[in-house]
Write a protein that holds these residues in place. Sequence first.
Motif, PDB file in Angstrom:
ATOM      1  N   ARG A 213      38.496  22.270   3.640  1.00  0.00           N
ATOM      2  CA  ARG A 213      39.262  23.236   3.008  1.00  0.00           C
ATOM      3  C   ARG A 213      39.495  24.607   3.729  1.00  0.00           C
ATOM      4  O   ARG A 213      40.383  25.036   3.997  1.00  0.00           O
ATOM      5  N   ARG A 214      38.193  25.073   4.310  1.00  0.00           N
ATOM      6  CA  ARG A 214      38.028  26.294   4.961  1.00  0.00           C
ATOM      7  C   ARG A 214      38.689  26.175   6.257  1.00  0.00           C
ATOM      8  O   ARG A 214      39.308  27.076   6.991  1.00  0.00           O
ATOM      9  N   GLU A 219      43.595  27.439   9.803  1.00  0.00           N
ATOM     10  CA  GLU A 219      44.863  27.050  10.276  1.00  0.00           C
ATOM     11  C   GLU A 219      46.142  27.791   9.801  1.00  0.00           C
ATOM     12  O   GLU A 219      47.145  28.134  10.584  1.00  0.00           O
ATOM     13  N   ARG A 220      46.121  27.977   8.295  1.00  0.00           N
ATOM     14  CA  ARG A 220      47.112  28.696   7.851  1.00  0.00           C
ATOM     15  C   ARG A 220      47.360  30.101   8.180  1.00  0.00           C
ATOM     16  O   ARG A 220      48.433  30.570   8.055  1.00  0.00           O
ATOM     17  N   LEU A 221      46.259  30.744   8.572  1.00  0.00           N
ATOM     18  CA  LEU A 221      46.119  32.093   9.038  1.00  0.00           C
ATOM     19  C   LEU A 221      46.784  32.386  10.180  1.00  0.00           C
ATOM     20  O   LEU A 221      46.933  33.662  10.452  1.00  0.00           O
ATOM     21  N   SER A 222      46.917  31.426  11.158  1.00  0.00           N
ATOM     22  CA  SER A 222      47.513  31.813  12.456  1.00  0.00           C
ATOM     23  C   SER A 222      48.369  30.689  12.789  1.00  0.00           C
ATOM     24  O   SER A 222      47.927  29.366  12.698  1.00  0.00           O
ATOM     25  N   LYS A 233      38.628  32.811  16.323  1.00  0.00           N
ATOM     26  CA  LYS A 233      38.695  31.525  15.392  1.00  0.00           C
ATOM     27  C   LYS A 233      37.430  31.754  14.338  1.00  0.00           C
ATOM     28  O   LYS A 233      37.569  31.594  13.159  1.00  0.00           O
ATOM     29  N   GLU A 234      36.162  32.362  14.932  1.00  0.00           N
ATOM     30  CA  GLU A 234      35.279  32.786  13.868  1.00  0.00           C
ATOM     31  C   GLU A 234      35.546  33.678  12.840  1.00  0.00           C
ATOM     32  O   GLU A 234      35.291  33.552  11.765  1.00  0.00           O
ATOM     33  N   ALA A 235      36.395  34.851  13.555  1.00  0.00           N
ATOM     34  CA  ALA A 235      36.942  35.890  12.443  1.00  0.00           C
ATOM     35  C   ALA A 235      37.709  35.317  11.345  1.00  0.00           C
ATOM     36  O   ALA A 235      37.508  35.440  10.376  1.00  0.00           O
ATOM     37  N   ARG A 242      35.421  34.030   2.967  1.00  0.00           N
ATOM     38  CA  ARG A 242      35.364  35.066   1.889  1.00  0.00           C
ATOM     39  C   ARG A 242      36.555  34.861   0.686  1.00  0.00           C
ATOM     40  O   ARG A 242      36.237  35.098  -0.200  1.00  0.00           O
ATOM     41  N   ALA A 243      37.751  34.598   1.509  1.00  0.00           N
ATOM     42  CA  ALA A 243      38.862  34.079   0.347  1.00  0.00           C
ATOM     43  C   ALA A 243      38.331  33.131  -0.715  1.00  0.00           C
ATOM     44  O   ALA A 243      38.888  33.191  -1.999  1.00  0.00           O
ATOM     45  N   GLU A 244      37.924  32.128  -0.026  1.00  0.00           N
ATOM     46  CA  GLU A 244      37.269  31.169  -1.265  1.00  0.00           C
ATOM     47  C   GLU A 244      36.326  31.473  -1.981  1.00  0.00           C
ATOM     48  O   GLU A 244      36.297  31.012  -3.112  1.00  0.00           O
ATOM     49  N   VAL A 245      35.459  32.384  -1.786  1.00  0.00           N
ATOM     50  CA  VAL A 245      34.569  32.818  -2.463  1.00  0.00           C
ATOM     51  C   VAL A 245      34.949  33.754  -3.513  1.00  0.00           C
ATOM     52  O   VAL A 245      34.514  33.591  -4.708  1.00  0.00           O
ATOM     53  N   GLU A 246      36.051  34.631  -3.127  1.00  0.00           N
ATOM     54  CA  GLU A 246      36.455  35.483  -4.020  1.00  0.00           C
ATOM     55  C   GLU A 246      37.288  34.728  -4.920  1.00  0.00           C
ATOM     56  O   GLU A 246      37.493  35.206  -6.079  1.00  0.00           O
ATOM     57  N   HIS A 247      37.843  33.637  -4.846  1.00  0.00           N
ATOM     58  CA  HIS A 247      38.649  32.854  -5.625  1.00  0.00           C
ATOM     59  C   HIS A 247      38.069  31.861  -6.189  1.00  0.00           C
ATOM     60  O   HIS A 247      38.629  31.034  -7.041  1.00  0.00           O
TER      61      HIS A 247
END
Length: 248
Positions: A213-214, A219-222, A233-235, A242-247
Amino acid sequence: MIDRLLGIMRRLRSPDGCEWDRAQTFETIAPYTIEEAYEVADAITRHDMADLKDELGDLLLQVVFHSQIAEEAGLFTFDDVAAAISDKMERRHPHIFGDAPSGGHHLWEQVKAAERQAKGAAGTLDGVALALPALQRAEKIQNRAARVGFDWPDVDGPRAKIDEELAEVAAATSADEREDEIGDLLFATVNWARHLGVDAEAALRRATAKFERRFHAMERLSDEFALLPLDQKEALWQQAKRAEVEHG
């Protein structure tokens, strides 16, 4: 409806049936049987009941397929398979179908042990299927050993064993030795998980799914993810995490 399915398989395996179905053997069908069992588990994990219905049908087809091959060889029939499992379930639940005063998992295991002994497999570790996933088989072997008292008394023992195995991996000097020590490390990790009440197989599947999932989110972010340096890539990984935890 089972008669309809049996008839379909009989027709497919007939001389004027399907060429592919007629060519199959126990050995060639076995991988499909395992695959279908995993697809049943996958549908359950996804809580997709419509898919579960279909996958259970596919798994049932595997039983019918093997039974038809066996019937043609004069070994046994589907009815024999159904009768054998019915007999086994009644035998392993004597508190329900017999005169045993009480039941539960302990009685189930006693009956299974007696069955193994009757088959000439009297050893504590006999009868654990070789084809099981490695983590699951390791846990079953460890549980069998624990039943006869060969086990750590608490979680501290298996936890310390992991540190010991890590050191041995680091000290390994050849590929064969590293493979051997990594195997010991994995076995020790399964043992620790077992003492913590964690299903190692399920835990690894969950961790792998989380990684998938992560990674997809990264990959969707770039648009040029593969070309980015590792620090970027680590960033992105941390951002996806963080996005997964927040949602949730």
